[in-house]
Motif scaffolding. Structure first.
Motif, PDB file in Angstrom:
ATOM      1  N   TYR A  34      -9.417   5.380 -10.526  1.00 45.41           N
ATOM      2  CA  TYR A  34      -9.905   5.992  -9.282  1.00 45.41           C
ATOM      3  C   TYR A  34     -10.249   4.907  -8.262  1.00 45.41           C
ATOM      4  N   GLY A  38      -7.170   4.131  -3.905  1.00 49.02           N
ATOM      5  CA  GLY A  38      -7.173   3.896  -2.464  1.00 49.02           C
ATOM      6  C   GLY A  38      -6.411   2.638  -2.089  1.00 49.02           C
ATOM      7  N   ILE A  41      -2.681   3.372  -2.353  1.00 48.38           N
ATOM      8  CA  ILE A  41      -2.218   4.179  -1.226  1.00 48.38           C
ATOM      9  C   ILE A  41      -2.064   3.319   0.026  1.00 48.38           C
ATOM     10  N   ASP A  42      -3.042   2.448   0.275  1.00 44.94           N
ATOM     11  CA  ASP A  42      -2.967   1.556   1.439  1.00 44.94           C
ATOM     12  C   ASP A  42      -1.801   0.579   1.303  1.00 44.94           C
ATOM     13  N   ALA A 141       0.151   7.627  -5.778  1.00 43.56           N
ATOM     14  CA  ALA A 141       0.246   6.743  -4.614  1.00 43.56           C
ATOM     15  C   ALA A 141       1.689   6.491  -4.194  1.00 43.56           C
TER      16      ALA A 141
END
Length: 264
Positions: A34, A38, A41-42, A141
């Protein structure tokens, strides 16, 4: 031998402490996945037509960065695997369990080998689940960019290295505990081995010697080509050989210790 392995697996699966450690490994694994979602994804969002992306102000190959991130996200909770191995092995020394095991399997070398193989099977299965969880988060992602990277030869090689790490690291904890005859002894010993690397105690004096510590070998195996926090002390092949040697040495020493001591 299959019957011995099956018996040792059944014994491990009936221990509440094994399930607690298994739950801790899985929970920590999900937490790290988790945390990295992020970032992944970036990373994908900034991919250029040539497959490069910007990370911390530097251009990197996106697929390589994502593979390495998956490896690190499984490696970190993997530090609990030798403690899991210690918990599995420590069951033999509760209420005379070793004596009962020796009655069932009089050949102690065969008994220890069966326990190591059963522990390896359990660690392999748990490691596979951890990798599957990491792959699912990574897929979330990359699904709209390049989901095929999840079964590329490079990704499969990363996963193979992770499985080698999880199995050998678990067996090291198992062997040390069988030698020390107590779960706390095994846990303390593996924590000290880990701290020797994390505190860079040996690396400051001799990086070559540090490369022969199990956690340093794991770092060398899994963290090549990325920021590993502290300098690596060897190559990936050397790291794999050191981990395998530790596991084999732990098994041999445990078999010798169990053969020479009273079954209690």
């Amino acid at each position: 031998m299959p019957d011995v392995i099956r018996s040792e697996l059944t014994k491990a699966l009936t221990l509440p402490s094994v399930w607690v450690m298994t739950g801790a490994v899985l929970a920590l694994n999900v937490f790290f996945q988790y945390q990295t979602l992020g970032f992944n994804i970036d990373t994908v969002a900034g991919v250029r037509p040539d497959g490069m992306t910007e990370v911390d102000g530097r251009l990197v190959h996106a697929e390589t960065e994502l593979r390495q991130t998956l490896g690190v996200s499984v490696f970190n909770p993997g530090l609990l695997f030798p403690i899991l191995g210690a918990v599995i092995a420590g069951a033999e020394f509760r209420a005379g369990q070793l004596g009962l095991s020796v009655v069932a399997v009089p050949d102690r070398t065969r008994l220890v080998l069966g326990k190591f193989l059963a522990t390896a099977v359990y660690a392999l299965a748990l490691g596979t689940v951890c990798i599957a969880i990491a792959s699912a988060f990574t897929y979330a992602a990359v699904r709209d960019w390049n989901p095929g990277m999840l079964w590329s030869p490079e990704m499969l090689a990363t996963e193979a290295r992770l499985l080698l790490f999880t199995v050998t690291f678990t067996l090291i904890g198992t062997g040390i505990t069988l030698i020390g005859r107590r779960t706390p002894a095994g846990v303390v010993a593996v924590v000290l081995l880990i701290m020797l690397t994390m505190a860079q105690v040996v690396a400051v004096v001799s990086p070559a010697a540090d490369a022969f510590l199990p956690l340093s070998a794991a770092r060398n195996l899994l963290l090549q080509g990325r920021d590993a926090g502290a300098p690596l002390t060897g190559g990936a092949v050397h790291g794999a050989a050191v981990l395998a040697s530790w596991a084999l040495a732990a098994a041999a020493a445990a078999a010798l210790a169990v053969k020479r001591r009273d079954a209690r």
